[in-house]
Each structure stands twice: as C-alpha cells, then as structure tokens.
Design an enzyme around this catalytic site. Structure first.
Site, PDB file in Angstrom:
ATOM      1  N   ASP A  93      36.074  15.704  61.845  1.00 17.73           N
ATOM      2  CA  ASP A  93      36.666  16.638  62.812  1.00 17.73           C
ATOM      3  C   ASP A  93      36.499  16.098  64.234  1.00 17.73           C
ATOM      4  OD1 ASP A  93      33.969  17.164  63.113  1.00 17.73           O
ATOM      5  OD2 ASP A  93      34.125  19.335  62.838  1.00 17.73           O
ATOM      6  N   SER A  94      35.878  14.913  64.350  1.00 23.91           N
ATOM      7  CA  SER A  94      35.856  14.208  65.634  1.00 23.91           C
ATOM      8  C   SER A  94      37.272  13.826  66.054  1.00 23.91           C
ATOM      9  CB  SER A  94      34.976  12.956  65.552  1.00 23.91           C
ATOM     10  OG  SER A  94      35.306  12.173  64.426  1.00 23.91           O
TER      11      SER A  94
ATOM     12  N   GLU B 140      28.641  21.034  57.606  1.00 28.95           N
ATOM     13  CA  GLU B 140      27.434  20.942  58.423  1.00 28.95           C
ATOM     14  C   GLU B 140      26.466  22.078  58.089  1.00 28.95           C
ATOM     15  OE1 GLU B 140      28.525  20.821  62.597  1.00 28.95           O
ATOM     16  OE2 GLU B 140      29.877  19.114  62.296  1.00 28.95           O
TER      17      GLU B 140
ATOM     18  N   GLU C 227      22.525  12.944  61.805  1.00 26.54           N
ATOM     19  CA  GLU C 227      23.054  12.554  63.130  1.00 26.54           C
ATOM     20  C   GLU C 227      22.015  12.787  64.220  1.00 26.54           C
ATOM     21  OE1 GLU C 227      27.028  13.886  63.935  1.00 26.54           O
ATOM     22  OE2 GLU C 227      26.921  13.339  66.055  1.00 26.54           O
TER      23      GLU C 227
ATOM     24  N   LYS D 196      32.913  17.330  53.550  1.00 21.84           N
ATOM     25  CA  LYS D 196      31.641  17.344  54.278  1.00 21.84           C
ATOM     26  C   LYS D 196      31.530  18.659  55.021  1.00 21.84           C
ATOM     27  CE  LYS D 196      30.755  14.937  58.269  1.00 21.84           C
ATOM     28  NZ  LYS D 196      30.452  16.059  59.176  1.00 21.84           N
TER      29      LYS D 196
HETATM   30  O1  KIV Z   1      33.362  14.236  62.731  1.00 25.39           O
HETATM   31  C1  KIV Z   1      32.838  13.142  62.536  1.00 25.39           C
HETATM   32  O2  KIV Z   1      33.403  12.080  62.822  1.00 25.39           O
HETATM   33  C2  KIV Z   1      31.503  13.124  61.955  1.00 25.39           C
HETATM   34  C3  KIV Z   1      30.787  11.821  61.904  1.00 25.39           C
HETATM   35  C4  KIV Z   1      30.435  11.347  63.236  1.00 25.39           C
HETATM   36  C5  KIV Z   1      29.623  11.865  60.995  1.00 25.39           C
HETATM   37  O3  KIV Z   1      31.017  14.129  61.551  1.00 25.39           O
END
Ligand code: KIV
Length: 266
Positions: free
Chosen positions: A46-47, A117, A184, A115
């Site tokens: 989500d980055s 969190e 992280e 994934k």
């Molecule tokens: O959103 C993302 O890119 C991430 C990674 C940096 C682990 O969660």
C-alpha cells in the site's frame, strides 16, 4: 531459468538458512523486470499510496486502487510469490469484511497471499483467512497504517515494554497461521531475537541483517522516489537522476530542433 516460488519454498528457505529477497511492485513493467531479475517475493504494497498516488500516508489507499495495481503486477510475474497488501479499513472492521476483501485480492487480483498489519488483535482474522485457504503475511514494528497512533515515523520496540509486545505478537501471528512476518523499523537485536524464536521467516525492512529476508520499496532501492531518504534504504541506482537528465536532454533537443532526426522520421 528461475523456478516458481511458493509459500513452501519460502518456509524451506528459512529452514535451510537461505536469505529471502522481497521487493515492492505496483505496475506491469516493474513487475516483469523484478521477476526476471530473480527476486523471491513481490509485494504490491500500500506504499503505492505514497510513491504512485502522492498521498502523505498509506491511509487513503482503497481496495479499488490496490486491485488496479495488483492486476497490473500479476500480469508481469511468473516466478516470484505474489503478495497483496490489504489497505487500511479493508480488514479491521470485521472478519467478514477481511474475508470478502482478501477473497477479492485472490479471485480478481490473482495474489497468492495477503499481508495485513498488527499483532494479537488481528489473529482471529488471520486464523479465519488461513482456514479458508488464504495465506497471510503479518507485519509488526512500525506499521504505517498506525502512524497517527504512533505519532510519527520513529523506530518501534526500543523500550522493553514495546519490545516484549512485539516478541509476543510475533509468536501469536505464527500460532494464528501466518507464513511470514514483515518486521519494520525495529532494533536489529530485537529482530534477531524474534527471528530466532519463530519457525516462519521474518522479512526485515530497517530491522538489521539477522532477519530471514529483506524487503525494500523498489522506488527507494532504485533512487526513483527521492522526496524522502530512509537510513535503511540503500540506493542501488539513481533512477531519479537518470530520468531528470533524460527528460531535460529531450526537452533541449526538441527546443533546438535536434529531435527527431531523419532516421527517426518516416
Ligand atoms: O507497503 C509496503 O510497501 C510495505 C513494505 C514496505 C513492507 O508494507
């Protein structure tokens, strides 16, 4: 020829002490370049909210935005394990909404895992997803969707109370069925202890060299996103410099009537 990486491969790599390589991708071109270069795991993070959409945090990213990126990346990946990052509020509200949204990631987007969190509070959700055949990667330490709760971008787990929370959360995620955990921005010693305490691999980002694998945002690794520079993100290229130079050379050539040439014309 690279072989197809599966969850079982990732678990075996931990048991054989082979480091796992992971990177983020958000589009088809980067996806096939990373895949052909032999990275083990590609995360549609989500980055994308930060580096593609220009949001200040990952919080505004929607399911539809994630699905657009995931589908684009899916078409470029043949070998790496493809993981989709569940955006903020796509899994926190209820187990049912998490099942619905993770199901969309798999069914419509073609990811092989999702994934999410968080620690103990997300374990019932992870248990249910794993039960119905959706593999889950956890994410502990600095979890960007909690940036406002943390009040900033600092290292997590520096105090003994927080370190103990992270150690417990990691064991809880493993027990709930997660197949790996992103750690992280946590102290290297804490990441080492957590990694040694688990059968599943840890994938570090700003978490020292003793994690079972490493992940970076590809735009940071390649020096493409240069608005922020993180201590943990080693730059292996200077794409922003190359792009600026290429674009300014192009503009100069066009303005001077040097582009296109005869050979570039019909
Ligand atoms: O959103 C993302 O890119 C991430 C990674 C940096 C682990 O969660």
């Amino acid at each position: 020829m690279n072989k197809k990486i599966r969850i079982s491969t990732i678990l075996k790599m931990k048991s054989e002490k082979q480091k796992i390589t992971a990177l983020t991708a958000y589009d088809y071109t980067f996806a096939y370049l990373l895949d052909e270069s032999g990275v083990d795991l590609i995360l549609v993070g989500d980055s994308c909210g930060n580096v593609c959409a220009g949001y200040e945090t990952t919080l505004p990213v929607t399911m539809d935005e994630m699905l657009y990126h995931i589908k684009s990346v899916r078409r470029g990946v043949q070998h790496a394990l493809l993981v989709g990052d569940m955006p903020f509020m796509s899994y926190q509200e209820s187990i049912e909404s998490a099942v619905h949204n993770a199901g969309r990631f798999m069914k419509e987007g073609g990811v092989e895992a999702v994934k999410l969190e968080g620690g103990e509070p997300v374990c019932p959700t992870i248990r249910r997803l794993v039960e119905i055949g959706i593999p889950v990667m956890g994410h502990l330490g600095f979890t960007p969707q909690s940036v406002h709760e943390f009040g900033g971008y600092g290292v997590r787990g520096a105090s003994e109370i927080e370190a103990e929370r992270i150690r417990k959360d990691a064991l809880a995620l493993e027990e709930a069925g997660a197949f790996s955990i992103v750690l992280e921005k946590v102290p290297a010693q804490l990441a080492k202890t957590v990694s040694e305490s688990l059968k599943i691999p840890t994938i570090g980002i700003g978490a020292g060299v003793d994690c079972d694998g490493q992940v970076l945002v590809t735009y940071d690794l390649l020096g493409l996103f240069d608005k922020m520079q993180f201590r943990f993100a080693r730059r292996y290229a200077d794409l922003s410099g190359s792009i600026r130079k290429g674009v300014s050379d192009y503009c100069s050539d066009v303005r001077a009537g040097k582009f296109p040439s005869k050979e570039e014309s019909y």
